[in-house]
Write a protein that holds these residues in place. Structure first.
Motif, PDB file in Angstrom:
ATOM      1  N   VAL A 170       0.884  -1.077  -0.004  1.00 34.71           N
ATOM      2  CA  VAL A 170      -0.183  -0.010  -0.140  1.00 34.71           C
ATOM      3  C   VAL A 170       1.129   1.221  -0.099  1.00 34.71           C
ATOM      4  O   VAL A 170       1.713   1.359   1.120  1.00 34.71           O
ATOM      5  CB  VAL A 170      -0.985   0.035   1.297  1.00 34.71           C
ATOM      6  N   ALA A 171       0.779   1.886  -1.103  1.00 37.23           N
ATOM      7  CA  ALA A 171       1.708   3.197  -1.308  1.00 37.23           C
ATOM      8  C   ALA A 171       0.695   4.549  -1.299  1.00 37.23           C
ATOM      9  O   ALA A 171      -0.285   4.393  -1.952  1.00 37.23           O
ATOM     10  CB  ALA A 171       2.510   3.183  -2.480  1.00 37.23           C
ATOM     11  N   TRP A 172       1.112   5.499  -0.566  1.00 32.86           N
ATOM     12  CA  TRP A 172       0.536   6.768  -0.752  1.00 32.86           C
ATOM     13  C   TRP A 172       1.257   8.111  -0.557  1.00 32.86           C
ATOM     14  O   TRP A 172       2.398   7.999  -0.216  1.00 32.86           O
ATOM     15  CB  TRP A 172      -0.719   6.549   0.666  1.00 32.86           C
ATOM     16  N   SER A 173       0.470   8.913  -0.836  1.00 35.38           N
ATOM     17  CA  SER A 173       1.031  10.560  -0.756  1.00 35.38           C
ATOM     18  C   SER A 173      -0.222  11.281  -0.171  1.00 35.38           C
ATOM     19  O   SER A 173      -1.236  10.695   0.108  1.00 35.38           O
ATOM     20  CB  SER A 173       1.577  10.963  -2.236  1.00 35.38           C
ATOM     21  N   GLU A 174       0.090  12.604  -0.233  1.00 32.52           N
ATOM     22  CA  GLU A 174      -1.185  13.484   0.206  1.00 32.52           C
ATOM     23  C   GLU A 174      -2.188  13.504  -0.869  1.00 32.52           C
ATOM     24  O   GLU A 174      -3.272  13.918  -0.712  1.00 32.52           O
ATOM     25  CB  GLU A 174      -0.445  14.989   0.517  1.00 32.52           C
ATOM     26  N   ALA A 175      -1.688  12.999  -1.933  1.00 32.61           N
ATOM     27  CA  ALA A 175      -2.783  13.373  -3.220  1.00 32.61           C
ATOM     28  C   ALA A 175      -3.493  11.982  -3.665  1.00 32.61           C
ATOM     29  O   ALA A 175      -4.483  11.933  -4.222  1.00 32.61           O
ATOM     30  CB  ALA A 175      -2.068  13.967  -4.183  1.00 32.61           C
ATOM     31  N   ALA A 176      -2.626  11.023  -3.219  1.00 36.35           N
ATOM     32  CA  ALA A 176      -3.158   9.718  -3.869  1.00 36.35           C
ATOM     33  C   ALA A 176      -2.967   8.556  -3.018  1.00 36.35           C
ATOM     34  O   ALA A 176      -1.813   8.580  -2.341  1.00 36.35           O
ATOM     35  CB  ALA A 176      -3.023   9.480  -5.344  1.00 36.35           C
ATOM     36  N   ALA A 177      -3.394   7.315  -3.465  1.00 35.87           N
ATOM     37  CA  ALA A 177      -2.838   5.995  -2.657  1.00 35.87           C
ATOM     38  C   ALA A 177      -3.093   4.933  -3.692  1.00 35.87           C
ATOM     39  O   ALA A 177      -3.804   5.182  -4.880  1.00 35.87           O
ATOM     40  CB  ALA A 177      -3.691   5.837  -1.494  1.00 35.87           C
ATOM     41  N   PHE A 193       5.394   7.560  -4.725  1.00 36.79           N
ATOM     42  CA  PHE A 193       4.172   8.179  -3.713  1.00 36.79           C
ATOM     43  C   PHE A 193       4.786   8.670  -2.434  1.00 36.79           C
ATOM     44  O   PHE A 193       4.251   9.615  -1.854  1.00 36.79           O
ATOM     45  CB  PHE A 193       3.237   6.871  -3.273  1.00 36.79           C
ATOM     46  N   GLY A 194       5.898   8.311  -2.119  1.00 43.62           N
ATOM     47  CA  GLY A 194       6.694   8.823  -1.018  1.00 43.62           C
ATOM     48  C   GLY A 194       6.597   8.092   0.537  1.00 43.62           C
ATOM     49  O   GLY A 194       7.607   8.072   1.108  1.00 43.62           O
ATOM     50  N   SER A 195       5.328   7.319   0.542  1.00 46.11           N
ATOM     51  CA  SER A 195       5.178   6.495   1.646  1.00 46.11           C
ATOM     52  C   SER A 195       4.634   5.213   1.263  1.00 46.11           C
ATOM     53  O   SER A 195       3.814   5.187   0.379  1.00 46.11           O
ATOM     54  CB  SER A 195       4.296   7.309   2.511  1.00 46.11           C
ATOM     55  N   ALA A 196       5.221   3.992   2.049  1.00 48.31           N
ATOM     56  CA  ALA A 196       4.664   2.683   1.378  1.00 48.31           C
ATOM     57  C   ALA A 196       4.795   1.802   2.651  1.00 48.31           C
ATOM     58  O   ALA A 196       5.622   1.960   3.530  1.00 48.31           O
ATOM     59  CB  ALA A 196       5.215   2.219   0.178  1.00 48.31           C
ATOM     60  N   VAL A 197       3.875   0.645   2.720  1.00 50.01           N
ATOM     61  CA  VAL A 197       4.000  -0.340   3.514  1.00 50.01           C
ATOM     62  C   VAL A 197       4.116  -1.712   2.690  1.00 50.01           C
ATOM     63  O   VAL A 197       3.045  -1.700   1.886  1.00 50.01           O
ATOM     64  CB  VAL A 197       2.836  -0.483   4.367  1.00 50.01           C
ATOM     65  N   THR A 198       5.216  -2.530   2.763  1.00 47.00           N
ATOM     66  CA  THR A 198       5.389  -3.558   1.706  1.00 47.00           C
ATOM     67  C   THR A 198       5.546  -4.695   2.507  1.00 47.00           C
ATOM     68  O   THR A 198       6.280  -4.901   3.474  1.00 47.00           O
ATOM     69  CB  THR A 198       6.581  -3.178   0.912  1.00 47.00           C
ATOM     70  N   LEU A 199       4.859  -5.882   2.286  1.00 50.80           N
ATOM     71  CA  LEU A 199       4.947  -7.045   2.926  1.00 50.80           C
ATOM     72  C   LEU A 199       5.269  -8.013   1.764  1.00 50.80           C
ATOM     73  O   LEU A 199       4.753  -8.074   0.621  1.00 50.80           O
ATOM     74  CB  LEU A 199       3.425  -7.446   3.554  1.00 50.80           C
ATOM     75  N   SER A 200       6.064  -9.192   2.265  1.00 51.17           N
ATOM     76  CA  SER A 200       6.488 -10.193   1.327  1.00 51.17           C
ATOM     77  C   SER A 200       6.456 -11.648   1.800  1.00 51.17           C
ATOM     78  O   SER A 200       6.745 -11.515   3.179  1.00 51.17           O
ATOM     79  CB  SER A 200       7.921  -9.915   0.853  1.00 51.17           C
ATOM     80  N   TYR A 201       6.315 -12.545   1.349  1.00 50.74           N
ATOM     81  CA  TYR A 201       6.003 -13.801   1.774  1.00 50.74           C
ATOM     82  C   TYR A 201       6.299 -14.877   0.792  1.00 50.74           C
ATOM     83  O   TYR A 201       5.783 -14.664  -0.676  1.00 50.74           O
ATOM     84  CB  TYR A 201       4.882 -14.059   2.368  1.00 50.74           C
TER      85      TYR A 201
END
Length: 436
Positions: free
Chosen positions: A240-247, A272-280
Motif C-alpha cells: 500500500v503506497a500513498w501520498s497526500e494526493a493519492a494512494a 508516492f513517498g510512503s509505503a508499507v510493503t509485505l513479502s512472503y
C-alpha cells in the motif's frame, strides 16, 4: 557524492540478498525434464558466488547433489552431500533467531538453514550413493544417522513434520541388507507409524509388497522411480503506497518473465513517498506428465507404489514457517516506515527545506521496499515424489524395463536397466529419474 554512496550501498545490500530466482530454477528444471542432468549441474556450478553466496553454501551443495545423483554419478553426488552435511551441522550449532537482519532487511540476510525434510534426505541420498557403489556397510551408517536424526526430531516436535515415513522405510531395507534385523524391525515400525500419522498430509500410505515363499531362492531388485518436479517457491508481495494526493494498493509477484516485484514496489514507494510493503513465499506447482509407472522383468509386471511425496513435505514445512514469516515481514514494515519518517524529518530539519525532507523520505521508503524480498530458497532439484517396487527374480543377468504412464494410462516412455546381475539371496537397489 552522498547520493552515489547511497546507491552503491543499496547495490551491495541487494547483491547480498540475491537468491536463486524463479526464472533460474525453471531453466534448471527444463534441463532436468530433458534428462540433461549433467548440463543442469554445470549451470548450477556456474552460479556459485552469484546466486549461491557463501551463506548459501548448503543450498549450492544440495542442488548439485541431487542432479549428480540423477546423472548416475554417486561419487560426485556424495562429495556434495558430505559438504552439505558439514555446513548443516555447523549452522545448526548457532541460533538463527538472533539475526537482526531478518527483522530489519529481509529473511535472506541469514545463511540457508535446510528444512528438516531436506536434512533427512541428505542421509537417504548418501545411502543410495553408497549402495550404487556396492558399499552396503557405509549405506547402513547413513541409514543409522537418518533414524537417529528422526528419533530426535520426533522427541523435539509433537506435531507437524516430525518424522519421515519414507526415510524410515528405506532405512529398514538397508538394515535388512546388512543383517541388522532388530534395527530393521524398529525402523519398519517407525515407518508404518509415520505413514499413519503423516500420510494424509503427505499424500502417501504405507507400501504393501508381497514376498514369495521361495524368496530365498530368488534375487531381489528394489527400484526407486523419482518422479516429477518439486513446487517452486516464489516471492509474493502486498503493498500500500500513498501520498497526500493519492494512494495505491498492489500485489506484485515474482514471475519468469517480468520485472521483479522488488523493483515494482520500490518504484511505487519512491513515487508516492510512503509505503508499507509485505513479502512472503508461496509454492507454485510444476507440471509433469508422468503419473505412474510399472516394471517388466522375468515375464512379470510389477506396479510401482508412491512411497514419498516431497512436494507434500515442502508444503508442510512452509505452512509451519508462515506464522513466523508473517511476524517478521510485519515487523520490518513498521521499522521501515519509522525509518522513512525519521529520515524525512531529519533531512527537513538539516536543510530547513520541506522538499529535501520529502526526497529523503521517498528514498528511504523506496530502499525499504526494494529490500523487502521473501526467502524463496529451497532444495529445488528434488523430485516431487518417489515411487517404488520390489522384484523377486530368477538369479541371472537380465534387463529390467521401467515404463511410464500419463494420467490417462498411456505409456509415454521407458527406461531399461541393462545387464542387472541378479544373484540368489542378493538384493540390488536401482533408481531412475523422470521430470517431464
Amino acid at each position: 557524492m552522498k547520493a552515489r554512496i547511497c546507491l552503491l550501498g543499496l547495490a551491495l545490500v541487494c547483491s547480498a540478498c540475491a537468491a536463486p530466482s524463479l526464472r533460474y530454477k525453471t531453466e534448471i528444471n527444463r534441463l532436468s525434464a530433458a534428462g540433461k542432468f549433467r548440463e543442469a549441474d554445470e549451470r548450477v556450478t556456474a552460479k556459485k558466488n552469484k546466486l549461491y553466496k557463501k551463506k548459501d553454501a548448503v543450498l549450492f551443495y544440495l542442488d548439485r547433489a541431487a542432479l549428480l545423483h540423477d546423472a548416475q554419478d554417486p561419487a560426485a553426488s556424495d562429495e556434495m552431500l558430505a559438504s552439505a552435511q558439514k555446513y548443516i551441522d555447523e549452522l545448526y550449532a548457532k541460533s538463527v533467531s538472533a539475526s537482526a537482519g531478518r527483522l530489519l532487511i529481509n529473511d535472506l540476510t541469514t545463511p540457508y538453514y535446510a528444512a528438516n525434510y531436506e536434512r533427512a534426505l541428505t542421509y537417504y541420498y548418501r545411502a543410495q550413493n553408497f549402495l550404487q557403489r556396492g558399499d552396503v556397510s557405509s549405506a547402513a551408517v547413513e541409514a543409522r544417522r537418518a533414524v537417529f536424526f528422526l528419533d530426535h526430531l520426533r522427541a523435539d516436535k509433537r506435531k507437524g513434520y516430525n518424522d519421515d515415513p519414507f526415510v524410515q522405510y528405506f532405512a529398514s531395507l538397508v538394515f535388512e541388507s546388512v543383517g541388522q534385523l532388530s534395527d530393521a524391525r524398529i525402523a519398519r515400525q517407525n515407518a508404518f507409524n509415520a505413514y499413519r500419522r503423516l500420510g494424509g498430509k503427505l499424500g502417501v500410505s504405507a507400501p504393501e509388497f508381497s514376498v514369495p515363499k521361495n524368496a530365498g531362492e530368488l534375487g531381489e531388485v528394489i527400484i526407486f522411480h523419482y518422479n516429477g518436479l518439486l513446487p517452486l517457491k516464489k516471492t509474493q508481495t502486498v503493498q500500500v503506497a500513498w501520498s497526500e494526493a493519492a494512494a495505491m494498493a498492489s500485489s506484485p509477484q515474482e514471475t519468469t518473465d517480468s520485472v521483479s516485484p522488488e523493483v515494482q514496489n520500490a518504484l511505487a514507494a519512491g513515487l508516492f513517498g510512503s509505503a508499507v510493503t509485505l513479502s512472503y513465499p508461496v509454492l507454485v506447482p510444476q507440471p509433469f506428465r508422468v503419473a505412474s509407472s510399472f516394471v517388466e522383468a522375468g515375464g512379470q509386471r510389477y506396479v510401482t507404489q508412491k512411497v514419498a511425496d516431497f512436494a507434500g513435505a515442502a508444503k508442510m514445512d512452509l505452512d509451519e514457517k508462515l506464522p513466523g514469516i508473517w511476524f517478521r515481514t510485519a515487523t520490518r514494515a513498521v521499522a521501515k516506515q519509522v525509518a522513512a519518517a525519521q529520515a524525512r524529518q531529519a533531512a527537513r530539519s538539516a536543510a530547513n527545506d520541506d522538499t529535501v525532507g520529502d526526497l529523503a523520505g521517498m528514498f528511504v521508503s523506496a530502499l525499504g521496499a526494494a529490500l523487502e524480498k521473501a526467502d524463496t530458497r529451497q532444495w529445488f532439484t528434488l523430485p516431487a515424489e518417489v515411487r517404488m517396487t520390489r522384484l523377486f527374480l530368477t538369479p541371472k543377468t537380465q534387463d529390467i524395463k521401467l515404463l511410464f504412464r500419463d494420467g490417462y494410462g498411456n505409456i509415454i516412455g521407458e527406461h531399461v536397466f541393462e545387464n542387472v546381475p541378479v544373484e540368489r539371496g542378493g538384493r540390488i537397489y536401482l533408481h531412475h529419474r523422470t521430470a517431464n
